[in-house]
Design a protein around this motif. Sequence first.
Motif, PDB file in Angstrom:
ATOM      1  N   MET A   1      -0.082  29.733  -2.225  1.00  0.00           N
ATOM      2  CA  MET A   1       0.712  28.537  -2.081  1.00  0.00           C
ATOM      3  C   MET A   1      -0.190  27.304  -2.183  1.00  0.00           C
ATOM      4  SD  MET A   1       3.604  28.482   0.941  1.00  0.00           S
ATOM      5  CE  MET A   1       2.533  29.294   2.072  1.00  0.00           C
ATOM      6  N   ILE A   2       0.356  26.290  -2.791  1.00  0.00           N
ATOM      7  CA  ILE A   2      -0.353  25.015  -2.921  1.00  0.00           C
ATOM      8  C   ILE A   2       0.517  23.935  -2.303  1.00  0.00           C
ATOM      9  CG2 ILE A   2      -1.256  23.316  -4.554  1.00  0.00           C
ATOM     10  CD1 ILE A   2      -1.645  25.763  -6.487  1.00  0.00           C
ATOM     11  N   PHE A   3      -0.100  23.102  -1.490  1.00  0.00           N
ATOM     12  CA  PHE A   3       0.615  22.009  -0.854  1.00  0.00           C
ATOM     13  C   PHE A   3       0.306  20.701  -1.562  1.00  0.00           C
ATOM     14  CE2 PHE A   3       0.726  23.949   3.709  1.00  0.00           C
ATOM     15  CZ  PHE A   3       1.788  24.755   3.341  1.00  0.00           C
ATOM     16  N   GLN A   4       1.352  19.902  -1.763  1.00  0.00           N
ATOM     17  CA  GLN A   4       1.167  18.534  -2.237  1.00  0.00           C
ATOM     18  C   GLN A   4       1.449  17.608  -1.061  1.00  0.00           C
ATOM     19  OE1 GLN A   4       2.690  16.978  -6.089  1.00  0.00           O
ATOM     20  NE2 GLN A   4       3.828  15.555  -4.794  1.00  0.00           N
ATOM     21  N   PHE A   5       0.445  16.814  -0.720  1.00  0.00           N
ATOM     22  CA  PHE A   5       0.556  15.860   0.374  1.00  0.00           C
ATOM     23  C   PHE A   5       0.562  14.438  -0.149  1.00  0.00           C
ATOM     24  CE2 PHE A   5      -1.328  19.306   2.936  1.00  0.00           C
ATOM     25  CZ  PHE A   5      -0.623  19.198   4.123  1.00  0.00           C
ATOM     26  N   HIS A   6       1.203  13.571   0.594  1.00  0.00           N
ATOM     27  CA  HIS A   6       1.042  12.133   0.437  1.00  0.00           C
ATOM     28  C   HIS A   6       0.289  11.682   1.676  1.00  0.00           C
ATOM     29  CE1 HIS A   6       2.020   7.831   0.672  1.00  0.00           C
ATOM     30  NE2 HIS A   6       2.046   7.913  -0.649  1.00  0.00           N
ATOM     31  N   ALA A   7      -0.831  10.981   1.480  1.00  0.00           N
ATOM     32  CA  ALA A   7      -1.665  10.520   2.594  1.00  0.00           C
ATOM     33  C   ALA A   7      -1.739   9.006   2.544  1.00  0.00           C
ATOM     34  CB  ALA A   7      -3.058  11.134   2.492  1.00  0.00           C
ATOM     35  N   LEU A   8      -1.383   8.360   3.630  1.00  0.00           N
ATOM     36  CA  LEU A   8      -1.345   6.901   3.725  1.00  0.00           C
ATOM     37  C   LEU A   8      -2.307   6.424   4.795  1.00  0.00           C
ATOM     38  CD1 LEU A   8       0.010   4.092   3.169  1.00  0.00           C
ATOM     39  CD2 LEU A   8       1.648   4.717   4.974  1.00  0.00           C
ATOM     40  N   LEU A   9      -3.158   5.466   4.441  1.00  0.00           N
ATOM     41  CA  LEU A   9      -4.012   4.818   5.424  1.00  0.00           C
ATOM     42  C   LEU A   9      -3.109   3.882   6.220  1.00  0.00           C
ATOM     43  CD1 LEU A   9      -6.868   4.332   6.559  1.00  0.00           C
ATOM     44  CD2 LEU A   9      -7.126   2.546   4.827  1.00  0.00           C
ATOM     45  N   GLU A  10      -2.818   4.258   7.466  1.00  0.00           N
ATOM     46  CA  GLU A  10      -1.865   3.498   8.275  1.00  0.00           C
ATOM     47  C   GLU A  10      -2.334   2.064   8.480  1.00  0.00           C
ATOM     48  OE1 GLU A  10      -0.960   5.605  11.894  1.00  0.00           O
ATOM     49  OE2 GLU A  10       0.505   6.848  10.857  1.00  0.00           O
ATOM     50  N   GLY A  11      -1.396   1.136   8.339  1.00  0.00           N
ATOM     51  CA  GLY A  11      -1.667  -0.276   8.562  1.00  0.00           C
ATOM     52  C   GLY A  11      -2.265  -0.997   7.374  1.00  0.00           C
ATOM     53  N   SER A  12      -2.538  -0.280   6.287  1.00  0.00           N
ATOM     54  CA  SER A  12      -3.168  -0.932   5.130  1.00  0.00           C
ATOM     55  C   SER A  12      -2.170  -1.795   4.374  1.00  0.00           C
ATOM     56  CB  SER A  12      -3.777   0.112   4.189  1.00  0.00           C
ATOM     57  OG  SER A  12      -2.800   1.015   3.708  1.00  0.00           O
ATOM     58  N   SER A  13      -2.650  -2.960   3.935  1.00  0.00           N
ATOM     59  CA  SER A  13      -1.834  -3.886   3.160  1.00  0.00           C
ATOM     60  C   SER A  13      -2.741  -4.720   2.257  1.00  0.00           C
ATOM     61  CB  SER A  13      -1.037  -4.795   4.097  1.00  0.00           C
ATOM     62  OG  SER A  13      -0.254  -5.703   3.351  1.00  0.00           O
ATOM     63  N   PRO A  14      -2.695  -4.518   0.944  1.00  0.00           N
ATOM     64  CA  PRO A  14      -1.812  -3.596   0.230  1.00  0.00           C
ATOM     65  C   PRO A  14      -2.092  -2.139   0.617  1.00  0.00           C
ATOM     66  CG  PRO A  14      -3.425  -4.565  -1.272  1.00  0.00           C
ATOM     67  CD  PRO A  14      -3.620  -5.221   0.046  1.00  0.00           C
ATOM     68  N   ARG A  15      -1.097  -1.295   0.395  1.00  0.00           N
ATOM     69  CA  ARG A  15      -1.158   0.103   0.793  1.00  0.00           C
ATOM     70  C   ARG A  15      -2.302   0.829   0.101  1.00  0.00           C
ATOM     71  NH1 ARG A  15       1.636   0.964   5.338  1.00  0.00           N
ATOM     72  NH2 ARG A  15       3.844   0.692   5.123  1.00  0.00           N
ATOM     73  N   VAL A  16      -3.023   1.629   0.890  1.00  0.00           N
ATOM     74  CA  VAL A  16      -4.052   2.530   0.370  1.00  0.00           C
ATOM     75  C   VAL A  16      -3.527   3.938   0.636  1.00  0.00           C
ATOM     76  CG1 VAL A  16      -6.450   3.300   0.566  1.00  0.00           C
ATOM     77  CG2 VAL A  16      -5.888   0.868   0.874  1.00  0.00           C
ATOM     78  N   TRP A  17      -3.340   4.709  -0.444  1.00  0.00           N
ATOM     79  CA  TRP A  17      -2.735   6.026  -0.293  1.00  0.00           C
ATOM     80  C   TRP A  17      -3.247   6.995  -1.351  1.00  0.00           C
ATOM     81  CZ3 TRP A  17       0.088   7.770  -4.450  1.00  0.00           C
ATOM     82  CH2 TRP A  17       0.539   6.815  -5.350  1.00  0.00           C
ATOM     83  N   ARG A  18      -3.006   8.281  -1.118  1.00  0.00           N
ATOM     84  CA  ARG A  18      -3.352   9.342  -2.057  1.00  0.00           C
ATOM     85  C   ARG A  18      -2.224  10.357  -2.103  1.00  0.00           C
ATOM     86  NH1 ARG A  18      -6.485   5.867  -2.445  1.00  0.00           N
ATOM     87  NH2 ARG A  18      -8.729   5.907  -2.135  1.00  0.00           N
ATOM     88  N   ARG A  19      -2.006  10.909  -3.280  1.00  0.00           N
ATOM     89  CA  ARG A  19      -1.156  12.090  -3.452  1.00  0.00           C
ATOM     90  C   ARG A  19      -2.112  13.163  -3.962  1.00  0.00           C
ATOM     91  NH1 ARG A  19       3.179  10.063  -5.641  1.00  0.00           N
ATOM     92  NH2 ARG A  19       4.297  10.287  -3.680  1.00  0.00           N
ATOM     93  N   PHE A  20      -2.150  14.299  -3.271  1.00  0.00           N
ATOM     94  CA  PHE A  20      -3.129  15.310  -3.658  1.00  0.00           C
ATOM     95  C   PHE A  20      -2.604  16.720  -3.426  1.00  0.00           C
ATOM     96  CE2 PHE A  20      -3.862  14.580   0.802  1.00  0.00           C
ATOM     97  CZ  PHE A  20      -4.272  15.789   1.331  1.00  0.00           C
ATOM     98  N   LEU A  21      -3.253  17.647  -4.098  1.00  0.00           N
ATOM     99  CA  LEU A  21      -2.942  19.065  -3.982  1.00  0.00           C
ATOM    100  C   LEU A  21      -4.088  19.764  -3.263  1.00  0.00           C
ATOM    101  CD1 LEU A  21      -1.825  19.680  -7.689  1.00  0.00           C
ATOM    102  CD2 LEU A  21      -0.342  19.251  -5.719  1.00  0.00           C
ATOM    103  N   ILE A  22      -3.745  20.759  -2.445  1.00  0.00           N
ATOM    104  CA  ILE A  22      -4.757  21.545  -1.735  1.00  0.00           C
ATOM    105  C   ILE A  22      -4.177  22.929  -1.476  1.00  0.00           C
ATOM    106  CG2 ILE A  22      -4.052  20.784   0.574  1.00  0.00           C
ATOM    107  CD1 ILE A  22      -7.140  20.651   1.230  1.00  0.00           C
ATOM    108  N   ASN A  23      -5.038  23.916  -1.429  1.00  0.00           N
ATOM    109  CA  ASN A  23      -4.611  25.283  -1.168  1.00  0.00           C
ATOM    110  C   ASN A  23      -4.118  25.384   0.272  1.00  0.00           C
ATOM    111  OD1 ASN A  23      -4.521  28.116  -0.666  1.00  0.00           O
ATOM    112  ND2 ASN A  23      -5.894  28.412  -2.398  1.00  0.00           N
ATOM    113  N   ALA A  24      -2.933  25.906   0.463  1.00  0.00           N
ATOM    114  CA  ALA A  24      -2.337  26.009   1.795  1.00  0.00           C
ATOM    115  C   ALA A  24      -3.146  26.897   2.726  1.00  0.00           C
ATOM    116  CB  ALA A  24      -0.905  26.543   1.692  1.00  0.00           C
TER     117      ALA A  24
END
Length: 183
Positions: A1-24
């Motif tokens: 299984m592979i998980f796709q996550f959305h990761a957000l640096l909380e409080g960032s403006s403009p938003r700093v984020w990543r969408r990534f895949l990792i082995n579950a």
Amino acid sequence: MIFQFHALLEGSSPRVWRRFLINASDSAADLMSALMTMFLMDGYHLFHLEKYVPGSPYGSLPKYKTKRQIEISEDFSIWDAEPLAAEECRIVSLVSTPGDQLRFFYDYGDDWTVRLKLETVLSDDEYTGPLPFAVKGKGAGIVEDCGGVWELNDMMQEEKAFGGDDEESLLVFDKDAINSALC
């Protein structure tokens, strides 16, 4: 299984984020290492991972830390329990259903917080490339010892106002450099 996550640096403006895949089946320690790489964290500050509990500023127990951090830490009384070894915990045991969330805390002085949301669960044959893999993102990441997200926001706003968009910009996500560093 592979998980796709959305990761957000909380409080960032403009938003700093990543969408990534990792082995579950990777460990929580592997997940934390990937996050530090993707958000340009040097890893020389204390950090931990935990399940996200809405409405709670510091989530829930247990906390997951690397064995090395557990060895050097002296007092866990603020958490009411000793953290668990992240190397012994699989990501799939923490989250399994799209919508499940985690929080990653880094540098308790600057207080960087990354919220992770499980977006999609893929079968092993739906993606055959390298893992972990940054699919998309925005913003370069953190600036070590700058004073936290509030100072980073000021730095990004100033750069935005003066047109900073070169490869050293805080506003630019370099997918190729991040994926190269993840390998």
